[in-house]
Design an enzyme around this catalytic site. Structure first.
Site: not given
Length: 595
Positions: A281-285
């Protein structure tokens, strides 16, 4: 408008010769080791491998406990080799199965030695330069134990208001494909098991660059035909080139966030492209899908992410908190988790981490002479000559005095551009420093910064700039953007020159002296008035550590500007979106008269 043209034969060669192509000739020994290790793991240990953390306080007692308890598979942002080795020693010697940790960092266009921003590298239209830049970044970053980077960003970017256009390769799918593959090759080298190899990450999958209104993180509405014609091709090229990892994008498309979208992550990436790399995932996506209104809570975010095809979660912690319960509830199958962990373990084996988990530091590679030479070459080739009336450039022996003005003439941090965590401004050579050092014995150099920074609206210094301009044979104005004005979460509604820079250019033009305007920025700017007022214009997307010497040699003709526009420059922001490959309309004259 700008038309992008590339060499088909060169791109075909790059795509066909790329190492470690997924789904083709898997290493049987690695696959056997993956299955053997997977068979020994508990469910909790598997879920731990799917958890990525960013230990801002280093390896403290809490992080040490998580490593021992097998609750982390990857760390972000550890850059001290001693700390990296400490973490690996705990993982290898003090956890049950001794699985090493994958160390990662955003190494986007250089680690210590900073190359031009990716948009600038794309302007070279030279994949060999781009590959060399990624190779230099990998050599320097792996010296600190970083074996995974979150690049290349190959989002098609057609809105200069969007800050992350700086991190892209521009508007064209073909050029972005070629440059993205070159970056993959440079980061990963000939073999991922080489200690200087860094796993690449194709991001952001997919459509992030089409954010409505150029506003970062915004929704997109891209039909499947457009996805396949424009937004998928660079990612498919990266997958076929053996890019080790993919990252999901923040945006939703047609109401479905990418992190929870099985069509792109399973149907396209896995089934159609036969990709066997790892997806993060992207940061906290994952948990941001709650804000999207797509998930009611972190538990549902974990469920939808993993079932969609995500293997590892970056920092938000929903996998480690909820997957075990979701398995018990039969909302996520053990088989799905096993597939995710296979992809993670496969990457760690391919990187050779099980055999060589520790970093043997060689700090001499940082800012090595060969690296500085490569970034200077990249900066030279990335510079775009937009105007050159009456052969103002190159400067000749008739020029005895030069007036150097503007806020970007001596801004060592800003000329490195966005996404620079590890570049040091003390090592940056600015245009002013380079002109003085390289050509100061040939010409008299007068200097007046005029503005403290690009957004400075104070006009008191303009009269000083005009005064030294009147004493000079040629005036060189260095204008553009501070690095903070582009990049993630730095979108702009107004893409004119900021502050009083336009007033400065206008005042200098009135002196009647030949005016050379050098623009250093993270995006195309609407500078029609400034171009008209100038005798020559050199555009340099933030050029990096050696931007100064590169620009100095371009001004004096030792190097020839050869950069090309990888993205369209609008005359005014109201034209956006504007790009060379727009479909023909039924009444094209009604369109072109505004362009």
């Amino acid at each position: 408008m700008t038309r992008v043209v590339c060499c088909c034969l060169l791109a075909a060669t790059i795509l066909s010769c790329s190492p470690n192509r997924p789904g083709k000739g898997k290493d049987t020994q690695i696959e056997n080791r993956v299955e053997e290790l997977l068979g020994k793991m508990t469910l909790q240990e598997k879920i731990g491998q799917m958890n990525q953390l960013s230990p801002f306080d280093g390896i403290d007692e809490a992080m040490t406990s998580l490593i021992k308890e097998r609750k982390v598979g990857s760390f972000l942002n550890l850059t001290d080799p001693a700390v990296v080795n400490k973490a690996q020693e705990i993982a290898v010697k003090e956890s049950r199965l001794g699985i090493p940790i994958l160390m990662s960092r955003d190494v986007i266009h250089g680690y210590n030695t900073i190359f031009p921003i990716p948009l600038g590298q794309a302007a070279t239209f030279n994949p060999e330069i781009v590959e060399a830049g990624a190779r230099v970044a990998a050599i320097e970053a792996t010296a600190d134990g970083i074996r995974w980077t979150f690049a290349p960003m190959i989002d098609i970017s057609r809105d200069p208001r969007w800050g992350r256009i700086a991190e892209s390769c521009g508007e064209d799918p073909y050029l972005s494909s070629v440059m993205g593959v070159a970056m993959v090759r440079g980061f990963q080298g000939d073999s991922l098991s080489d200690p200087t190899a860094m796993a690449a990450c194709a991001k952001h999958f997919v459509g992030y660059g089409a954010a409505e209104g150029g506003k970062d993180y915004n929704s997109t509405f891209i039909p499947e035909r457009l996805l396949r014609d424009v937004y998928f091709p660079p990612f498919e090229a990266a997958a076929k080139a053996g890019c080790a990892t993919f990252m999901t994008s923040f945006n939703d498309n047609d109401g479905i966030p990418a992190t929870g979208n099985p069509f792109i992550l399973r149907t396209v990436l896995r089934d159609e492209w036969k990709y066997d790399g790892m997806v993060v995932t992207d940061w906290a996506s994952a948990t941001e899908m709650i804000a999207h209104g797509f998930c009611k809570d972190a538990k549902e975010a974990a469920e939808k992410s993993v079932n969609a095809g995500v293997d590892m979660e970056m920092v938000s912690g929903s996998f480690i908190a909820h997957l075990e319960e979701l398995v018990k509830e039969k909302k996520v199958s053990v088989a799905t988790i096993d597939d995710a962990v296979r992809n993670i373990l496969r990457l760690k084996f391919r990187l050779g981490l099980f055999d060589n988990p520790y970093v043997l530091t060689d700090q001499s590679v940082k800012y090595a002479d060969a690296h500085l030479a490569k970034t200077k070459e990249a900066a030279e080739q990335s510079a775009i000559l937009l105007k050159n009336d009456k052969q103002t450039l190159p400067l000749t022996g008739k020029v005895r005095t030069i007036a150097v003005v503007g806020p970007l003439a001596d801004a060592p941090h800003d000329q490195m551009g966005t996404w620079v965590f590890d570049g040091q401004k003390e090592h940056t050579v600015t245009p002013l420093a380079a002109l003085r050092d390289m050509y100061g014995d040939q010409v008299n150099i007068l200097y007046e910064p005029t503005l403290a920074y690009s957004r400075d609206k104070q006009t008191a210094g303009i009269s000083k700039a005009v005064a030294i301009a009147n004493r000079a044979d040629v005036v060189i104005a260095f204008v553009g953007e501070e690095s903070i004005l582009s990049g993630e979460a730095h979108s702009l509604a107004d893409i004119n020159l900021q502050g009083a820079q336009s007033e400065l250019i206008a005042a200098l033009a009135k002196t009647g002296k030949p005016l050379v305007t050098v623009v250093m920025a993270g995006r195309p700017l609407t500078i029609g008035r400034e171009i008209e007022a100038s005798a020559a214009v050199l555009y340099s997307f933030h050029p990096g550590t050696m931007g100064g010497p590169a620009i100095a040699d371009l001004l004096f003709g030792k190097s020839v500007p050869s950069g090309k526009t990888p993205v369209t420059f609008p005359n005014m922001v109201g034209q956006v979106p504007i790009y060379y490959a727009q479909h023909n309309t039924g009444r094209p004259p009604a369109v072109t008269k505004y362009c």
